[in-house]
Design a protein around this motif. Structure first.
Motif, PDB file in Angstrom:
ATOM      1  N   PRO A 187      -7.709  -7.777   3.804  1.00 10.47           N
ATOM      2  CA  PRO A 187      -6.511  -7.986   3.499  1.00 10.47           C
ATOM      3  C   PRO A 187      -5.971  -7.731   1.928  1.00 10.47           C
ATOM      4  CG  PRO A 187      -7.194  -9.900   4.713  1.00 10.47           C
ATOM      5  CD  PRO A 187      -8.609  -8.870   4.330  1.00 10.47           C
ATOM      6  N   TRP A 188      -6.866  -7.833   1.022  1.00 15.17           N
ATOM      7  CA  TRP A 188      -6.651  -7.533  -0.221  1.00 15.17           C
ATOM      8  C   TRP A 188      -6.003  -5.967  -0.646  1.00 15.17           C
ATOM      9  CZ3 TRP A 188      -8.965  -4.009  -3.432  1.00 15.17           C
ATOM     10  CH2 TRP A 188     -10.037  -3.759  -2.796  1.00 15.17           C
ATOM     11  N   LEU A 189      -6.712  -5.328   0.352  1.00 14.85           N
ATOM     12  CA  LEU A 189      -6.155  -4.012   0.123  1.00 14.85           C
ATOM     13  C   LEU A 189      -5.004  -3.530   1.179  1.00 14.85           C
ATOM     14  CD1 LEU A 189      -6.885  -1.366  -1.203  1.00 14.85           C
ATOM     15  CD2 LEU A 189      -8.588  -0.792   0.709  1.00 14.85           C
ATOM     16  N   ARG A 190      -5.291  -4.210   2.455  1.00 14.42           N
ATOM     17  CA  ARG A 190      -4.222  -3.870   3.307  1.00 14.42           C
ATOM     18  C   ARG A 190      -2.780  -3.962   2.873  1.00 14.42           C
ATOM     19  NH1 ARG A 190      -4.893  -7.997   7.559  1.00 14.42           N
ATOM     20  NH2 ARG A 190      -6.917  -6.951   7.920  1.00 14.42           N
ATOM     21  N   TRP A 191      -2.439  -5.253   2.486  1.00 15.15           N
ATOM     22  CA  TRP A 191      -1.107  -5.638   2.057  1.00 15.15           C
ATOM     23  C   TRP A 191      -0.676  -4.752   0.928  1.00 15.15           C
ATOM     24  CZ3 TRP A 191       0.640  -6.941   6.254  1.00 15.15           C
ATOM     25  CH2 TRP A 191       0.026  -7.958   7.150  1.00 15.15           C
ATOM     26  N   PRO A 192      -1.146  -4.703  -0.074  1.00 13.83           N
ATOM     27  CA  PRO A 192      -0.594  -3.737  -1.301  1.00 13.83           C
ATOM     28  C   PRO A 192      -0.442  -2.465  -0.799  1.00 13.83           C
ATOM     29  CG  PRO A 192      -2.581  -5.077  -2.017  1.00 13.83           C
ATOM     30  CD  PRO A 192      -2.473  -5.317  -0.487  1.00 13.83           C
ATOM     31  N   LEU A 193      -1.454  -1.692   0.332  1.00 11.51           N
ATOM     32  CA  LEU A 193      -1.144  -0.338   0.570  1.00 11.51           C
ATOM     33  C   LEU A 193       0.049  -0.446   1.356  1.00 11.51           C
ATOM     34  CD1 LEU A 193      -4.797   0.946   1.181  1.00 11.51           C
ATOM     35  CD2 LEU A 193      -3.269   1.586  -0.664  1.00 11.51           C
ATOM     36  N   LEU A 194       0.310  -1.235   2.510  1.00  5.32           N
ATOM     37  CA  LEU A 194       1.436  -1.146   3.173  1.00  5.32           C
ATOM     38  C   LEU A 194       2.774  -1.463   2.361  1.00  5.32           C
ATOM     39  CD1 LEU A 194       0.350  -3.196   6.449  1.00  5.32           C
ATOM     40  CD2 LEU A 194       1.138  -0.635   6.461  1.00  5.32           C
ATOM     41  N   ALA A 195       2.753  -2.141   1.352  1.00 11.96           N
ATOM     42  CA  ALA A 195       3.979  -2.552   0.698  1.00 11.96           C
ATOM     43  C   ALA A 195       4.192  -1.262  -0.063  1.00 11.96           C
ATOM     44  CB  ALA A 195       3.679  -3.739  -0.318  1.00 11.96           C
ATOM     45  N   LEU A 196       3.235  -0.544  -0.547  1.00 10.61           N
ATOM     46  CA  LEU A 196       3.607   0.719  -1.430  1.00 10.61           C
ATOM     47  C   LEU A 196       4.073   1.655  -0.598  1.00 10.61           C
ATOM     48  CD1 LEU A 196       3.177   2.143  -3.956  1.00 10.61           C
ATOM     49  CD2 LEU A 196       0.993   2.930  -3.533  1.00 10.61           C
ATOM     50  N   PHE A 197       3.482   1.819   0.529  1.00 10.55           N
ATOM     51  CA  PHE A 197       3.860   3.112   1.419  1.00 10.55           C
ATOM     52  C   PHE A 197       5.299   2.837   2.038  1.00 10.55           C
ATOM     53  CE2 PHE A 197       3.250   5.406   5.592  1.00 10.55           C
ATOM     54  CZ  PHE A 197       3.509   6.941   4.885  1.00 10.55           C
ATOM     55  N   GLY A 198       5.241   1.492   2.562  1.00  9.44           N
ATOM     56  CA  GLY A 198       6.610   1.265   3.179  1.00  9.44           C
ATOM     57  C   GLY A 198       7.787   1.288   1.890  1.00  9.44           C
ATOM     58  N   GLY A 199       7.662   0.854   1.035  1.00 12.17           N
ATOM     59  CA  GLY A 199       8.427   0.882  -0.078  1.00 12.17           C
ATOM     60  C   GLY A 199       8.996   2.449  -0.242  1.00 12.17           C
ATOM     61  N   MET A 200       8.055   3.160  -0.236  1.00 13.05           N
ATOM     62  CA  MET A 200       8.234   4.725  -0.629  1.00 13.05           C
ATOM     63  C   MET A 200       9.247   5.187   0.617  1.00 13.05           C
ATOM     64  SD  MET A 200       4.387   6.189  -1.781  1.00 13.05           S
ATOM     65  CE  MET A 200       5.009   7.742  -1.389  1.00 13.05           C
ATOM     66  N   LEU A 201       8.880   4.923   1.921  1.00 19.12           N
ATOM     67  CA  LEU A 201       9.728   5.122   2.814  1.00 19.12           C
ATOM     68  C   LEU A 201      10.903   4.762   2.719  1.00 19.12           C
ATOM     69  CD1 LEU A 201       7.033   4.882   5.945  1.00 19.12           C
ATOM     70  CD2 LEU A 201       7.755   6.942   4.492  1.00 19.12           C
ATOM     71  N   VAL A 202      11.118   3.296   2.342  1.00 15.84           N
ATOM     72  CA  VAL A 202      12.553   2.901   2.398  1.00 15.84           C
ATOM     73  C   VAL A 202      13.137   3.556   1.173  1.00 15.84           C
ATOM     74  CG1 VAL A 202      13.564   0.784   1.739  1.00 15.84           C
ATOM     75  CG2 VAL A 202      11.898   0.460   3.299  1.00 15.84           C
ATOM     76  N   GLN A 203      12.674   3.928   0.222  1.00 14.20           N
ATOM     77  CA  GLN A 203      13.323   4.620  -0.816  1.00 14.20           C
ATOM     78  C   GLN A 203      13.743   5.836  -0.445  1.00 14.20           C
ATOM     79  OE1 GLN A 203      10.752   5.341  -4.222  1.00 14.20           O
ATOM     80  NE2 GLN A 203      12.510   5.286  -5.734  1.00 14.20           N
TER      81      GLN A 203
END
Length: 242
Positions: A187-203
């Motif tokens: 979880p400590w790696l999963r959620w930051p990576l998802l947030a980073l990648f998802g944020g890039m896609l939304v951007q």
């Protein structure tokens, strides 16, 4: 188009828990921290045959787009496009052929993503299952974006020219594979990576440069996340077999 837990950080073995360990380690080896080997990050013919073979095919097609006659390249890409017109006539052919090309060539960002993400996913769940995840994202996101276009043309909301466009690449499959792989990480790696990648896609979506592809990337990421129960079960089965 490019379719384009705190309490101490785990060691490298926990991050790469899909990689089989050496047989018969000594007690000292079992207690010593594992090192992250660079060769585990990239595909190999024996360790990750699906990713390695697919990467070889993509390398060949990328060389074709770089050095072949431009008219021939355009004809090949047009024939591989998953636009509505081709999906209506030859759906299976173009859904498969469109995944044989990298939009932007070997230096495109999704090329490195393909190598690292697919390698990690295949090491955890196996080649055939990694291929299923990739295909689910590639096909699912393509249909989720192109079918509404066809319906909009049918009711007169879009012009007939919307049925014809260049639509190919591996990015939908890579995004789905990333989403699925995230479910196998701590979880400590999963959620930051998802947030980073998802944020890039939304951007990218908010930039409105290629909204159809941008929506497709979000759809494919969601497909990968929705596959968490499946890929976790596959990993448990693989561990039991090993």
């Amino acid at each position: 188009m490019e379719r384009t837990e705190t309490a101490g950080l785990p060691d490298a073995a926990e991050l790469l828990d899909g990689i089989p360990s050496q047989r018969g380690p000594t007690p000292a080896a079992r207690t010593a921290p594992a090192r992250l080997r660079p060769r585990h990050l990239l595909p190999t013919p024996t360790g990750t045959p699906f990713t390695f073979g697919y990467a070889a095919v993509l390398a060949v097609t990328s060389l074709v787009t770089e050095y072949a006659d431009p008219d021939l390249v355009h004809t090949l890409l047009q024939g591989s496009s998953t636009d509505v017109a081709h999906l209506v006539r030859t759906p299976v052919l173009v859904l498969l052929a469109s995944g044989l090309w990298i939009a932007g060539g070997l230096l495109a960002p999704y090329t490195l993503g393909f190598l690292v993400v697919l390698t990690a996913l295949e090491r955890r769940i196996g080649g055939a299952r990694a291929a299923v995840v990739f295909l689910l994202g590639h096909v699912g996101a393509t249909l989720a974006t192109e079918v509404p276009v066809g319906l909009a043309v049918l009711v007169g909301q879009l012009p007939d020219s919307s049925l014809h466009r260049l639509d190919y690449g591996i990015s939908f499959g890579v995004a789905a594979s990333f989403g699925a792989l995230a479910g196998l990480l701590r979880p400590w790696l999963r959620w930051p990576l998802l947030a980073l990648f998802g944020g890039m896609l939304v951007q990218d979506l908010l930039a409105f440069t290629d909204p159809l592809s941008n929506w497709g990337h979000l759809f494919s990421l969601a497909i990968g996340v929705a596959a968490w129960p499946l890929v976790r079960r596959w990993r448990r089965v693989g561990r039991a077999v090993r």
